[in-house]
Design an enzyme around this catalytic site. Structure first.
Site, PDB file in Angstrom:
ATOM      1  N   CYS A 104       0.824  -1.203   0.000  1.00  0.00           N
ATOM      2  CA  CYS A 104       0.000   0.000   0.000  1.00  0.00           C
ATOM      3  C   CYS A 104       0.861   1.256   0.000  1.00  0.00           C
ATOM      4  CB  CYS A 104      -0.907  -0.043   1.223  1.00  0.00           C
ATOM      5  SG  CYS A 104      -2.228   1.155   1.213  1.00  0.00           S
ATOM      6  N   GLU A 143       4.267   0.905   1.746  1.00  0.00           N
ATOM      7  CA  GLU A 143       5.519   0.494   2.352  1.00  0.00           C
ATOM      8  C   GLU A 143       6.693   0.669   1.394  1.00  0.00           C
ATOM      9  OE1 GLU A 143       2.323  -2.382   3.820  1.00  0.00           O
ATOM     10  OE2 GLU A 143       2.705  -1.048   2.141  1.00  0.00           O
TER      11      GLU A 143
END
Length: 829
Positions: free
Chosen positions: A467, A469
Site C-alpha cells: 500500500c 511500504e
C-alpha cells in the site's frame, strides 16, 4: 451526469464519451491490448485450484524432509505439471491459472478456512469469486483434508494466550475476527515484498543455480551445520532454479507448437519470437528490452505460485532496472517508444488477470475491490544520490494517462530535487483522475531507514511495495503481517469501563473506572493510555508468537535465491533473524482521526468549557444521537485533526507518542523493528462495524477514519492544512515509526488547466518539504460517484483510488462506496 458547466477529469470525460457511444481513438490504435482486456474485463474472477492441488500432492510425498527442500520440490512439481497458456494476442506469457481473471489457493497458509470459503466466496459482498463444481470437489475432497491440523493459522490460533485470543478472534477456532486487535499474518505469509529483479536480468537463474552449486562444493563435509542446514537450503535453490527454467521452457514449446499451427503470418512470427525468448530467459541474462520484460514477468509470476507473499509481490524500480535495455534498444533502432509501451501494456493486462484471493472473511473485508499492490516504482534517486528520472519514467506516466486500467499500481518517488518536468508530468497524471500515481517521499524514508541501520546507498535504492511500504532488496528481510489495532475500540472501552456495546458484557479491555466520576481531563486521558497500551501489549504478544511459529510453516527458496544475505548465510527468507538483515515490522493504527477528534471533543466540551457532562455524552452515544442531534453538533464543532489546529494536533501527537515509545521499549524483545503505521487498506470499514457511536459525532457501526487522514468532513480549512496537521501529529524525535497513508480528494475544477497543474505541483513540493511519507489523490466529482452507484453497468470502467491501490468503483461494497463519497472534497488549494 454533471451539469455542462462542471469540469470533468479526463477519466470522467472518457467515461462520458463511452456512455455516449463516441469512438475511442486510443482504443482504435491499441487493438491488441484492448482485445486481451475485453476477454476478461468486468467478469468475476474464478478460483483456480491447480497450484494448490499440485503443491499439496508434492507435500504429501515429502513429509519428514527439511521444509525448504519440500517447498522447492513442490515448486518443481508445479512447474512440471501446471497447465501453461498463451493468450490470444499476447506478447508476454506466463500465468498461474486459467484464462481470464483468476485467483489461486495457498492451503498451507489458511487451509482450515477452505470448506467455509468454498461456500462463502461466490456470495461475498467484498470481492466475490466463482468456482466450478469440479474444482470445489477437489478442494473439499483432496486438498483441505490433508491440511487439517497442519496450517499456519491453526498453529497460531492454538498458541495465543486466552487474554490475547479474545481480543483477536470471536470464536475458539479463530475463524471469526473480533476486529479489535486483529492478526493479519494468517492471510499472507509475510508483508509485502520486492525481489531483486535486476539480479535475474543480469545473471539469469542459471547463474543463481551455479552460485548455489559452488557453495555446495565448498561445504565442510564434517560440519553439522553445513550438512543439516546449509546443504538442504542450497539444494533447494538448485531445484527451484531448475523449476522456473523448466516452466519457461514449457512456454517456449507451447509457443513453438502454436506457431507451427498458426496461419496468420504476423501472429506466427510473434509466436516464434516468443518461443525463442522463453527458451533463453529467465535461464540466461536478458539481451534486450523484450527479454528483460519477459524474464521479469516469469520471475514475478513464479514467485506468486511459490507463496502468498504480502498482498502480491511488487515490481520494484522498473524505470531503473529496465532502463539499460530500453536505452540500448532505442539507440540501436530495435524498438520504438510505442513498441516498448505495447510490451509493458501486455504485462499490465497479465497483471490484471491474476487477482489476489483472500479466503478468510477478515482478509476479504480488509482488501476490498480485488485489492492489488504490485507497485511499479518510478523516479526518486540513484544509490549515489542523483535524480533517477529517465525516459522510461515518463513512459510509465504516459501509459497511466492513456491506458484506462487499474493495473499496475504506480508509485512516484519524490525528493527535494525532483525535476520540474517530472513533477509536472506527475501532476498531469494525477489530474487524469484514475488515482495514479501515489506519491512516496524520499525526504522522510531515506533518513528514517538510515537511522534503522541501512547505508545511504541501500536506503536511496528503496522500492515501494504494498500500500505505502518501502523495501530495500537485499537488506531488509521478511516480516509477518502485523496487528491491526482498533484504537477507537480502546476509546469505547474507556467510556464503558472495559466493555463495548457490540460485545455486551464481555470484559475485553481493562476496567479503568466509571468515566462519569472522572473529575479531570488527566483522569480520562490516563484511562485511555491504559486501554491503548493494553491493546499494544496484545499486539506485541501476537507478534512474538508469530515470529516463532512462521518459520515452522513457510520457506521460500526462489525468493531466497534472489536475496544476497540469504545466499551469503544459507538461510531462508523466513528465518526470523538473518545476520546483517533489517527486519522492518509494524503494527497498524486504526481510527486515528476518529480517536483524536473524540478526545479533543471530550477535553474541550466536558472538562474545559463544561458545556456537556460525561453522562450527557455517554447517553447521546448509547442512543446513536437519536433525539440528541444537538449534542452531536456540539461534539462535531470541537477542534478537529486535519485543520492545522494545534489543540487537536497536540492530542494526535500525544497519541502517536504512546505508540512510538511502546515500540522503542519492547521491539528489541521481538528482534525486529515493530513500528507504528497508519495504513488501513479497507479495514477501517469492518473495524468501524464493531465500534458504537463516538464522541466526534460519528454514528455507530460506520467506517472509522482511514490512515492518517482526517475524519470525513472534519477537515474544513483546505488541503494544505491537512498536510500541516499530518506533520504536526508526528513525533520526529523517534525512529519507531513507519508508513502513513494520506488520502486527498480534489474536484477537477480545483486542478483545472495550467494554473491547476502549477498549484498541484506546489502542493506536492509542500508535501515533500514537510517530510510526510505518502499522499494519494482522487480527482473526481461527487456527482459521478453517485451516478455510478445508481447505474453501475454504465460506469463499469470508473476507476477510483482506495487505499494505496486503484479499483473499479462498482467492485466496491456499498459501505466502501459511501465511504469514498463521504471523503472531504476540496475545491480549492
Amino acid at each position: 451526469m454533471q451539469c455542462c458547466t462542471t469540469p470533468l477529469s479526463p477519466h470522467e470525460q472518457r467515461l462520458q464519451d463511452k456512455i455516449a457511444g463516441k469512438e475511442d481513438s486510443f482504443r482504435k490504435s491499441h487493438e491488441r491490448v484492448f482485445n486481451i482486456l475485453d476477454s476478461f474485463d468486468g467478469k468475476r474472477p474464478r478460483i483456480d485450484v491447480e497450484r494448490a492441488k499440485l503443491f499439496t500432492d508434492s507435500m504429501k510425498e515429502t513429509e519428514g524432509q527439511p521444509l525448504v527442500l519440500r517447498w522447492a520440490k513442490a515448486m518443481k512439481h508445479v512447474a512440471e505439471h501446471i497447465t501453461v497458456y498463451i493468450d490470444d494476442d499476447q506478447l508476454i506469457c506466463g500465468r498461474g491459472g486459467c484464462p481470464g481473471r483468476y485467483g489461486v489457493l495457498y492451503p498451507e497458509l489458511d487451509g482450515d478456512f477452505l470448506d467455509l470459503a468454498i461456500e462463502d466466496l461466490p456470495n461475498r459482498t467484498e470481492s466475490p469469486f466463482t468456482i466450478t463444481e469440479a474444482d470445489a470437489r477437489v478442494v473439499v475432497e483432496e486438498i483441505a483434508p490433508y491440511w487439517k491440523g497442519k496450517t499456519y493459522h491453526e498453529d497460531l490460533n492454538l498458541a495465543l494466550p486466552s487474554d490475547v485470543h479474545k481480543l483477536t478472534y470471536d470464536d475458539p477456532q479463530g475463524l471469526k475476527s473480533r476486529f479489535i486487535v486483529n492478526e493479519t499474518s494468517s492471510f499472507r505469509s509475510s508483508i509485502q515484498w520486492v525481489h531483486d529483479y535486476e539480479k535475474v536480468l543480469k545473471r539469469g537463474f542459471r547463474g543463481l543455480k551455479e552460485e548455489a552449486q559452488e557453495k555446495i562444493a565448498g561445504l565442510d563435509p564434517l560440519s553439522p551445520r553445513d550438512n543439516v542446514e546449509k546443504r538442504p537450503f542450497l539444494e533447494a535453490i538448485v531445484i527451484v532454479c531448475d523449476a522456473i527454467i523448466l516452466w519457461a521452457n514449457r512456454h517456449a514449446k507451447l509457443a513453438a507448437d502454436m506457431a507451427a499451427a498458426e496461419t496468420n503470418p504476423v501472429r506466427k512470427a510473434e509466436l516464434e519470437t516468443m518461443a525463442e525468448i522463453c527458451a533463453w530467459v529467465p535461464e540466461n541474462p536478458a539481451r534486450n528490452f523484450y527479454e528483460a520484460v519477459q524474464a521479469q514477468w516469469f520471475t514475478q509470476m513464479f514467485s506468486r505460485l511459490e507463496q502468498k507473499t504480502g498482498t502480491i509481490v511488487s515490481n520494484g524500480r522498473m524505470d531503473q532496472y529496465f532502463w539499460p535495455f530500453y536505452r540500448k534498444d532505442i539507440e540501436e533502432g530495435r524498438i520504438t517508444e510505442e513498441s516498448a509501451l505495447e510490451l509493458l501494456e501486455c504485462m499490465w493486462v497479465g497483471m490484471a488477470q491474476y487477482v489476489d484471493l483472500y479466503i478468510s472473511p477478515a482478509g476479504g473485508a480488509f482488501n476490498e475491490g480485488y485489492a492489488h499492490w504490485e507497485a511499479v516504482t518510478i523516479g526518486g534517486q540513484t544509490p549515489q544520490g542523483l535524480d533517477a528520472t529517465n525516459d522510461l519514467t515518463y513512459l510509465f506516466l504516459k501509459s497511466k494517462r492513456e491506458f484506462p486500467l487499474h493495473y499496475p499500481d504506480l508509485a512516484a518517488r519524490i525528493h527535494s530535487r525532483s525535476p520540474e518536468r517530472y513533477l509536472h508530468d506527475v501532476a498531469e497524471t494525477i489530474k487524469f483522475g484514475s488515482g495514479f500515481p501515489k506519491l512516496i517521499n524520499d525526504e522522510e524514508i531515506v533518513p528514517l531507514y538510515v537511522s534503522k541501520g541501512a547505508s545511504f546507498e541501500e536506503a536511496l535504492d528503496y522500492a515501494v511495495s504494498g500500500c505505502t511500504e518501502a523495501r530495500m532488496p537485499n537488506r531488509d528481510t521478511y516480516t509477518s503481517g502485523g496487528a491491526y489495532i482498533n484504537f477507537a475500540a480502546a476509546l469505547e472501552m474507556v467510556l464503558y469501563n472495559g466493555r463495548m456495546l457490540k460485545y455486551g458484557e464481555n470484559e475485553l479491555g481493562l476496567e479503568t473506572g466509571d468515566p462519569t466520576r472522572f473529575e479531570t481531563w488527566e483522569e480520562f486521558w490516563n484511562a485511555y493510555v491504559l486501554q491503548h497500551e493494553h491493546f499494544l501489549r496484545a499486539a506485541f504478544i501476537q507478534q512474538h508468537i508469530i515470529n516463532n511459529v512462521r518459520a515452522r510453516h513457510f520457506a521460500q527458496p526462489m525468493g531466497s535465491a534472489l536475496h544476497d544475505l540469504c545466499m551469503k548465510h544459507c538461510l531462508d527468507l523466513h528465518t526470523p533473524q538473518i545476520p546483517e538483515g533489517i527486519n522492518l515490522g509494524y503494527f497498524e493504527y486504526m481510527g486515528f482521526g476518529t480517536v483524536v477528534d473524540s478526545l479533543a471533543a471530550i477535553k474541550k466540551l466536558v472538562f474545559e468549557d463544561k458545556k456537556l457532562t460525561m453522562q450527557e455524552v455517554i447517553e447521546a452515544l448509547k442512543c446513536n444521537f437519536e433525539g440528541k442531534e444537538d449534542v452531536q453538533q456540539m461534539l462535531k464543532s470541537a477542534p478537529c485533526y486535519g485543520n492545522n489546529d494545534e489543540y487537536a494536533d497536540s492530542i494526535a501527537r500525544e497519541i502517536d507518542a504512546i505508540s512510538v515509545k511502546y515500540g522503542r521499549r519492547y521491539s528489541p524483545e521481538l528482534g525486529m523493528h515493530n513500528d507504528v503505521r497508519y495504513v488501513p487498506f479497507t479495514s477501517h470499514v469492518p473495524f468501524g462495524k464493531v465500534v458504537s457511536a463516538t464522541p466526534n459525532g460519528r454514528l455507530a457501526w460506520t467506517p472509522l477514519s482511514d490512515g492518517s487522514s482526517a475524519s470525513h468532513g472534519a477537515d474544513v480549512n483546505g488541503p494544505t492544512a491537512v498536510l500541516q496537521s499530518n506533520f504536526s501529529s508526528k513525533n520526529y524525535g523517534y525512529r519507531d515509526r513507519a508508513a502513513r497513508m494520506l488520502n486527498i480528494k480534489f474536484t477537477p475544477k480545483c486542478v483545472e488547466g495550467d494554473e491547476g497543474t502549477e498549484k498541484l505541483v506546489s502542493f506536492i513540493r509542500t508535501f515533500c518539504d514537510l517530510k510526510l511519507w505518502h499522499v494519494q489523490f482522487n480527482v473526481i466529482n461527487r456527482d459521478t460517484l453517485i451516478a455510478a452507484q445508481k447505474d453501475p453497468e454504465k460506469y463499469r470502467s470508473l476507476i477510483v483510488r482506495i487505499a494505496g491501490y486503484s479499483a473499479y468503483f462498482v467492485d466496491l461494497s456499498p459501505d466502501l462506496q459511501n465511504d469514498l463519497i463521504a471523503r472531504t472534497q476540496h475545491d480549492a488549494m
